[in-house]
Design an enzyme around this catalytic site. Structure first.
Site, PDB file in Angstrom:
ATOM      1  N   SER A 285       0.838  -1.198   0.000  1.00 14.88           N
ATOM      2  CA  SER A 285       0.000   0.000   0.000  1.00 14.88           C
ATOM      3  C   SER A 285       0.870   1.244   0.000  1.00 14.88           C
ATOM      4  CB  SER A 285      -0.864  -0.013   1.269  1.00 14.88           C
ATOM      5  OG  SER A 285      -1.409   1.255   1.532  1.00 14.88           O
TER       6      SER A 285
ATOM      7  N   TYR B 170      -0.081  -0.538  10.237  1.00 15.79           N
ATOM      8  CA  TYR B 170      -0.430  -1.222   8.987  1.00 15.79           C
ATOM      9  C   TYR B 170       0.650  -0.981   7.941  1.00 15.79           C
ATOM     10  CZ  TYR B 170      -2.955  -1.972   4.566  1.00 15.79           C
ATOM     11  OH  TYR B 170      -3.326  -2.371   3.313  1.00 15.79           O
TER      12      TYR B 170
ATOM     13  N   LYS C  46       3.119  -3.819   6.349  1.00 10.77           N
ATOM     14  CA  LYS C  46       3.164  -4.054   4.897  1.00 10.77           C
ATOM     15  C   LYS C  46       4.593  -3.895   4.385  1.00 10.77           C
ATOM     16  CE  LYS C  46      -0.998  -5.120   3.473  1.00 10.77           C
ATOM     17  NZ  LYS C  46      -1.214  -6.448   2.850  1.00 10.77           N
TER      18      LYS C  46
END
Lengths: 334, 334
Positions: B125, B149, B153
């Site tokens: 992302s 997050y 990632k």
């Protein structure tokens, strides 16, 4: 304050231990207890007024991390690592120590819950960078490791930054330059010659140079490395924000620069002890290594290193040779 | 060939499943079997000539990863994730799925040993990037996540790159732009309004705009996201070298650009359904998000996205609304 050094038996760990015991304090506070851990038990030096303890501890073993931080040390130096060559040969071992061991340590810290937020100084490496990169790497250049060691160190940095952002600990990750001159015997590391071509000739001993003289790389002395660690333990981390990993100051020098400095410090005879013997494998590995940095953040935060290679050699002569230069005194033979 | 989709029940997973079944093949080869896994059992659509199976699988549970790759799928799409908001609230859950789950998958693949080297397409992302960054982010700009997050990632990317460099798998990590227009009901995500201010007015329904019109962000449609995944499964990964993570093409658009495109596609009445209602918390979160990229590597490798926001809205009208624009037909009320 209580201090924990994990990976205390290594060269930097031992010098850091000496520096803390010599100063008697850290970050402006008196050190009451210093605990030393490594996979082989470190030596616990005597120090008046400081409780120095040591243990053999495998960071990858269940429960080790929790035990090490059970006493809530105020400052934790995490230097333990499977080094580059070994982590490349044994991926499982590198993952177990460099990734899972670091994770276990950070998880053990946060398991104490709110109210415990130790300073964590994590030694990373310029090995997080892999070619292609510019001749001088700026602070915001993207790491792309070409070794599993570099990848595992980079993952450690990310965890340190994220856990710091969340207030679970107060971390600083130091991307150490290649440490030169490493004291001790020659080793098989691909980077070993950077130290060997200086260390052996200073003693009047021959050394082999496996690469061309125009190879450029990024260096700091063991003395500077210890200085980085002490500064990282003492600094105000506020200005770091959520970006806790720092490229550090160092000396960008070619092999030719190293040799010219050697001649200035130790004379022509020292230089003549260096024998060129090209090693294509070493040359190829070294070609993928960073050549220079513009470490503006670290400089602004007060980190300092040597300004030229003469100073790096002089630090070695002072710290390892008692101020003497054996080759100038006729040591060795031809 | 056999294909595995982990995280198949999500919006992108379902669209990817549809696309593979519609094409009947992937990367120029016929798909014989497609296995769908997610934490809730995905629907296994009927498809002539393709064995479609589905299961509920918790990637964090011991043995799950090994079981999923037991049949040595040729292509593995790893889309499963604890999303941004939830990973920020529950660090343990995010680490368990986004870090440990990804690690377990990659370890299960390499446990098969030499001779098995599947293509692994991992959805990362643009959340790996955190301010400060330039207005247009180049490919070699350093990620510095401001969410757990994003950190998790980024760690997944590093493992995919290192395991690919070692020949243990053949991975591509895709840093997806914000997907817009997300179909379905409004949700509580901070990014939700980027879709909501278009999706609801197209239906003749009101929508709230919590930020200023000059907020700029980076978008691609769900259709483009599926295109990225299919291209990553089919592409020659040789040119990627050891750098397996890619910034992807998208549309850099301000909220004002979005609204202007909405008016061109759906008329003035649609735009009048948007009600500004400033939300300082949302505005602050969004201010830390990337605004635009110069994704030169991905463009050179053949990845494509929409060129403007009109095309993103048109894709939504075609794919979700059957080509109709309800607000133009008098849907909704004022």
């Amino acid at each position: 304050m209580n201090v924990l050094i994990i990976g205390a038996a290594g060269m930097i760990g031992r010098k850091l231990t000496e520096a803390i015991l010599r100063d008697g304090g850290l970050a402006g506070r008196k050190v009451a207890a210093l605990h030393l851990a490594d996979v082989v038990a470190p030596t616990a030096p005597d120090a008046p007024g400081i409780a120095v303890t040591a243990e053999a501890a495998d960071l990858a073993a269940p429960g080790t991390a929790a035990r090490l931080v059970a006493g809530k040390p105020d400052v934790i130096f995490h230097l333990a690592a499977i080094v580059s060559g070994q982590a490349e040969v044994d991926l499982d071992l590198g993952l177990a120590i460099n990734l899972d061991g670091t994770r276990a340590l950070l998880d053990a810290i946060r398991a104490h819950g709110p109210g415990y937020c130790p300073r964590v100084v994590f030694t990373s490496s310029i090995a997080v960078f892999g070619a292609p990169f510019p001749e001088v790497i700026p602070d915001d250049f993207a790491p792309s490791p070409r070794t599993s060691y570099g990848a595992q160190k980079l993952i450690g940095e990310i965890l340190v930054s994220d856990f710091s952002r969340r207030g679970l600990l107060d971390g600083v990750s130091l991307r150490l330059p290649t440490i030169c001159i490493r004291p001790g015997a020659p080793n098989a590391a691909a980077s070993g010659f950077f130290s060997g071509i200086l260390r052996e000739p200073l003693q009047g001993l021959p050394a082999v140079l496996p690469v061309e003289r125009d190879v450029r790389h990024w260096f700091a002395s063991p003395r500077s490395a210890v200085g980085f660690l002490l500064h990282a333990a003492a600094m105000d981390t506020g200005p770091l924000g959520h970006r806790r990993a720092l490229n550090l100051p160092g000396v960008a020098a070619t092999v030719g620069d190293q040799i010219a400095a050697l001649e200035r410090v130790a004379g022509r005879r020292a230089v003549e002890l260096i024998r060129p013997e090209h090693d294509p494998m070493v040359a190829e590995i070294v070609a993928g290594w960073p050549r220079a940095f513009a470490p503006e953040r670290a400089l602004a935060l007060g980190f300092t290193a040597e300004r030229d290679f003469d100073a790096i050699i002089t630090a070695h002569v002072e710290d390892e040779l008692g101020g003497r230069i054996p080759v100038l005194e006729g040591a060795g033979g031809t």
